[in-house]
Design a protein around this motif. Structure first.
Motif, PDB file in Angstrom:
ATOM      1  N   CYS A 141     -10.385   0.760   6.993  1.00 38.79           N
ATOM      2  CA  CYS A 141      -9.321   1.156   7.915  1.00 38.79           C
ATOM      3  C   CYS A 141      -9.223   2.682   7.994  1.00 38.79           C
ATOM      4  O   CYS A 141      -8.957   3.248   9.069  1.00 38.79           O
ATOM      5  CB  CYS A 141      -7.987   0.565   7.476  1.00 38.79           C
ATOM      6  SG  CYS A 141      -7.887  -1.235   7.589  1.00 38.79           S
ATOM      7  N   LEU A 182      -1.800  -2.173   3.628  1.00 39.76           N
ATOM      8  CA  LEU A 182      -1.898  -1.687   5.004  1.00 39.76           C
ATOM      9  C   LEU A 182      -0.685  -0.826   5.365  1.00 39.76           C
ATOM     10  O   LEU A 182      -0.824   0.234   5.994  1.00 39.76           O
ATOM     11  CB  LEU A 182      -2.014  -2.859   5.979  1.00 39.76           C
ATOM     12  CG  LEU A 182      -3.318  -3.667   5.950  1.00 39.76           C
ATOM     13  CD1 LEU A 182      -3.239  -4.839   6.922  1.00 39.76           C
ATOM     14  CD2 LEU A 182      -4.526  -2.791   6.283  1.00 39.76           C
ATOM     15  N   TRP A 198       0.942   2.435  12.014  1.00 38.20           N
ATOM     16  CA  TRP A 198       0.149   1.577  12.890  1.00 38.20           C
ATOM     17  C   TRP A 198       0.718   1.544  14.297  1.00 38.20           C
ATOM     18  O   TRP A 198       1.927   1.569  14.490  1.00 38.20           O
ATOM     19  CB  TRP A 198       0.125   0.145  12.328  1.00 38.20           C
ATOM     20  CG  TRP A 198      -0.617   0.017  11.038  1.00 38.20           C
ATOM     21  CD1 TRP A 198      -0.104   0.179   9.784  1.00 38.20           C
ATOM     22  CD2 TRP A 198      -2.008  -0.240  10.864  1.00 38.20           C
ATOM     23  NE1 TRP A 198      -1.087   0.024   8.834  1.00 38.20           N
ATOM     24  CE2 TRP A 198      -2.267  -0.243   9.466  1.00 38.20           C
ATOM     25  CE3 TRP A 198      -3.066  -0.498  11.746  1.00 38.20           C
ATOM     26  CZ2 TRP A 198      -3.530  -0.473   8.941  1.00 38.20           C
ATOM     27  CZ3 TRP A 198      -4.323  -0.735  11.226  1.00 38.20           C
ATOM     28  CH2 TRP A 198      -4.551  -0.722   9.848  1.00 38.20           C
TER      29      TRP A 198
END
Length: 431
Positions: free
Chosen positions: A94, A391, A397
């Motif tokens: 990522c 994450l 995000w």
């Protein structure tokens, strides 16, 4: 509790927590057999599968192997370093995408991570390279098996059609499972050769345990059992966890206040950007609430399959022998009799609640209940929490194409698991 005639099959649909508790807990022996989809009969998988075997000595032996050597607390603690490395690989991937501004296909990346996490637990090696085509065949075959298994099959409702397999589902899934069994068989052959060359090797992974068990009693547990057990675990452990993570990310991204709250908890307990260890999850109650709410609203397996082998009375109703029984997990988790505003994603509903997902509270049974409950709950909950927390703690995000958070779609695609109709493509932003 509703009785239907689906083709030539009597089907009982259970969509309340009270009736689910009656049949899965109080009368679980009567309802513990499995409906065998026609597609599963390929390679005689239903005779070797811990998922589809009836409650018998072989089933008990295989469950004991799983519970004692894979899913118990001390074994999970011993393999924590493997999961930590795979999570770091996931975050590194990522991070490379964040440097180039590329989006991450969250479901696919999580699926590949789960494949490697399981393959390291079983075989001590990766089977997929997220940066190349290494292991692509393995990944594609698992996807194909899941896709075919989720298709409605006329042969399941009109038994006379089983002979001709009118939609070709059994033939196609047979080809896919053949490939997967060959790939698993190759990994077993590789290990057997290593054992021959180095008899005193110190491997401690799950394959070593299974091979030792087979050597002790080859008639009760042979190589065929090992291959089909691995097949079960790969199919059951990859798509379900990756689709649940994808749903969790969608719901968190749709409601920025949830993301901010989760990030604040992670920063306070872990430290912004730092790696999360599994022991820390117990100190992250809001993250756990998000995981539970995701499993309530988007259970990985929306319907549980079972059957009765003899006439049974349940809740005052007569259930005839050979009836197919469907426990509608999705409906139970969204039942307004159990949940306020059930279609809204609200992790806070679990904040002061003792309701858990481990099969004792039938308002939410994403892993089933009774003696056929999924044995992998401890691993699934650890993995889901760590992946989601990693994450959120490593990046901000946004949706690809600058879609507004509230415009992210939540359309569902039903199959073996409850997947999204369209994949979540999200751009990681460095903190």
């Amino acid at each position: 509790m509703m009785g239907l005639r689906m083709g030539q099959i009597t089907t009982v649909v259970i969509s309340s927590s009270a009736v689910a508790k009656q049949v899965l807990q109080k009368q679980d022996l009567s309802f513990s057999s499995r409906t065998i989809p026609d597609a599963i009969r390929t390679n005689n998988h239903h005779h070797l599968s811990v998922v589809f075997l009836p409650v018998c000595s072989l089933w008990r032996s295989m469950r004991k192997i799983l519970n004692s050597n894979l899913f118990c607390g001390n074994k999970l603690d011993a393999t924590q370093h493997l999961r930590s490395q795979k999570m770091q690989d996931f975050i590194t991937y990522c991070g490379k995408c964040s440097q180039t501004g590329e989006s991450v296909n969250i479901g696919q990346a999580a699926f590949e991570t789960m494949l490697n996490l399981l393959s390291n637990t079983f075989f001590s090696k990766d089977v997929v390279d997220p940066y190349g085509n290494s292991g692509k065949e393995f990944k594609d075959v698992v996807w194909d098996v899941m896709e075919e298994s989720g298709k409605p099959n006329f042969a399941d409702y009109f038994p006379l059609l089983k002979r001709i397999d009118p939609q070709g589902i059994r033939r196609r899934i047979g080809k896919h499972s053949d490939k997967l069994l060959q790939l698993i068989g190759g990994l077993i052959d590789e290990r057997l050769e290593q054992r021959r060359q180095s008899p005193n090797g110190c491997r401690t992974d799950f394959l070593e345990v299974m091979l030792n068990t087979s050597e002790e009693d080859p008639q009760a547990f042979d190589r065929n059992h090992i291959e089909h057990l691995c097949l079960d675990l790969f199919i059951a452990g990859t798509d379900t966890t990756s689709s649940t993570l994808e749903w969790a990310m969608v719901e968190v991204m749709r409601k920025p206040y949830i993301m901010r709250k989760a990030k604040a908890e992670l920063a306070e307990v872990i430290g912004q950007g730092k790696a999360i260890v599994e022991a820390s999850v117990a100190h992250l109650p809001y993250l756990q609430c998000i995981a539970k709410e995701t499993l309530r609203l988007h259970p990985p397996v929306p319907i549980l399959l079972s059957k009765v082998d003899q006439d049974v009375e349940a809740c005052g109703y007569f259930v005839p022998k050979d009836s197919q029984v469907l426990v509608h997990v999705l409906s139970i988790g969204r039942d307004p009799a159990n949940w306020d505003d059930p279609l809204t994603f609200k992790p806070e509903r679990f904040w002061d609640s003792k309701i858990d997902v481990r099969g004792q509270d039938f308002e939410i049974i994403p892993f089933g209940g009774g003696r056929r409950i999924c044995p992998g709950i401890p691993l699934a909950m650890r993995t889901l929490s760590i992946m989601l927390g990693s994450l959120l703690n490593s990046f901000d995000w946004k949706a690809e194409g600058d879609i507004a958070p509230e415009d992210l779609d939540v359309e569902e695609k039903f199959g073996v698991s409850l997947a999204r109709l369209r994949p979540l493509l999200a751009v990681p932003i460095p903190l």
